[in-house]
Design an enzyme around this catalytic site. Structure first.
Site, PDB file in Angstrom:
ATOM      1  N   ALA A   1      53.060  33.140  62.453  1.00 33.28           N
ATOM      2  CA  ALA A   1      51.648  33.341  62.142  1.00 33.28           C
ATOM      3  C   ALA A   1      51.220  32.216  61.209  1.00 33.28           C
ATOM      4  CB  ALA A   1      51.428  34.695  61.483  1.00 33.28           C
TER       5      ALA A   1
ATOM      6  N   ILE B   1      56.019  32.528  58.542  1.00 32.83           N
ATOM      7  CA  ILE B   1      54.796  31.809  58.200  1.00 32.83           C
ATOM      8  C   ILE B   1      54.832  30.379  58.744  1.00 32.83           C
ATOM      9  CG2 ILE B   1      53.265  31.089  56.349  1.00 32.83           C
ATOM     10  CD1 ILE B   1      53.599  34.155  56.721  1.00 32.83           C
ATOM     11  N   LYS B   2      53.814  30.049  59.501  1.00 39.14           N
ATOM     12  CA  LYS B   2      53.684  28.719  60.097  1.00 39.14           C
ATOM     13  C   LYS B   2      52.789  27.860  59.204  1.00 39.14           C
ATOM     14  CE  LYS B   2      52.958  26.839  64.764  1.00 39.14           C
ATOM     15  NZ  LYS B   2      52.443  27.186  66.121  1.00 39.14           N
ATOM     16  N   ILE B   3      53.311  26.697  58.826  1.00 32.76           N
ATOM     17  CA  ILE B   3      52.656  25.849  57.837  1.00 32.76           C
ATOM     18  C   ILE B   3      52.572  24.417  58.360  1.00 32.76           C
ATOM     19  CG2 ILE B   3      52.884  24.879  55.505  1.00 32.76           C
ATOM     20  CD1 ILE B   3      54.260  27.416  54.658  1.00 32.76           C
TER      21      ILE B   3
ATOM     22  N   THR C   1      52.384  31.422  67.665  1.00 33.08           N
ATOM     23  CA  THR C   1      50.933  31.478  67.853  1.00 33.08           C
ATOM     24  C   THR C   1      50.302  30.387  66.990  1.00 33.08           C
ATOM     25  OG1 THR C   1      50.494  32.978  66.004  1.00 33.08           O
ATOM     26  CG2 THR C   1      51.054  33.986  68.113  1.00 33.08           C
TER      27      THR C   1
END
Length: 219
Positions: free
Chosen positions: A56, A83-85, A27
Site C-alpha cells: 500500500a 508500506i510502499k515508498i 498496488t
C-alpha cells in the site's frame, strides 16, 4: 521465486489466488484510481484474499508525511499490508525509521543499481526496479535486474529484488534466470505464462480419445 499480482481489481486477485500460487499483491495510486473505489477499502479486501505481502503506497512527498501515512495504514489495515515508498531521499529516511519500528517496506520507482543498494541500506524489505519503463526509453530494462543481482552477490543483503513494470512473459523468464526474488505482474501475464498451444493440443487429444473409450464401453 515469489509471484505477485500487480492490480487493485479484486476479481482478478480472486482468480489468480485460486490457482494456489499467488504470493502477494502490489498496488499503487493509479491502480486504485482505476478501480474507482476507496483506497483502504480495496486494500483491506485484497489483504483478506491474499495472505502474502500487500503493498500500500504512501502519497506524501516529505519524510514526516510518509511516516504519518505509513503508521496510519499499519494501524487501520491488516498485518500483511506493507508500506510502499518512493525512492527519494525523503523516502529513504522514512524507510530507515519504519525499519527500526519493525515495519516492512517496498521501495519503488527504482531505475538504477545504486538506488536499489541505497534503499537496501535503509532497510527496505523489497526494492522494485521498473523494467518496462526502462524499455520504453529505448534501453534494456533487464540490464538493470542483472546489475542489481550482480551487486547483491557481492554483499550480504537480505532485501528482496521485486521486478516490476513487467510487460510480457519473457520479462518473467529472464527475471527467473537472473535470480530476482520476486516478480509482480498484471493478471494478463499470469494467464500468458500458463498458456501453451501444445498443452491445449495435448488436452484436446486426450479428451477425444477418452470420449471414444467411453463410447466403446457403452456399445
Amino acid at each position: 521465486m515469489e509471484f505477485f499480482l500487480d492490480t487493485a481489481d479484486v476479481d482478478e486477485i480472486r482468480e489468480i489466488a485460486a490457482w494456489g500460487i499467488l504470493d502477494g499483491v502490489t498496488t499503487n495510486p493509479s491502480l486504485i484510481k482505476k478501480s474507482g473505489r476507496d483506497f483502504k477499502e480495496v486494500v483491506r479486501e485484497i489483504a483478506g484474499i491474499c495472505s502474502g505481502p500487500i503493498s500500500a503506497e504512501v502519497t506524501a512527498m516529505d519524510t514526516n508525511g510518509m511516516l504519518e501515512q505509513a503508521r496510519q495504514l499499519k494501524s487501520d489495515l491488516p498485518n500483511n499490508v506493507i508500506i510502499k515508498i518512493p525512492c527519494t531521499p525523503e523516502g529513504l529516511a522514512a524507510t530507515k525509521v519504519l525499519t527500526q519500528e519493525g515495519v516492512d517496506t517496498n521501495v519503488t520507482l527504482i531505475f538504477s543499481a545504486s538506488q536499489a543498494l541505497m534503499a537496501a541500506k535503509a532497510g527496505a524489505t523489497y526494492v522494485s526496479p521498473f523494467i518496462g519503463r526502462i524499455d520504453d526509453t529505448g534501453h534494456d530494462g533487464m540490464n538493470l535486474i542483472a546489475e542489481i543481482m550482480e551487486t547483491w552477490a557481492q554483499y550480504d543483503i537480505s532485501t528482496k529484488v521485486l521486478a516490476a513494470s513487467i510487460r510480457h512473459p519473457t520479462h518473467v523468464l529472464q527475471c527467473m534466470q537472473l535470480g530476482a526474488h520476486t516478480a509482480t505482474m498484471p493478471a494478463k501475464i499470469f494467464r500468458q505464462l500458463m498458456k501453451h498451444p501444445l498443452t491445449d493440443k495435448g488436452l484436446e487429444g486426450f479428451m477425444r480419445d477418452w470420449a471414444e473409450v467411453e463410447a466403446a464401453g457403452k456399445a
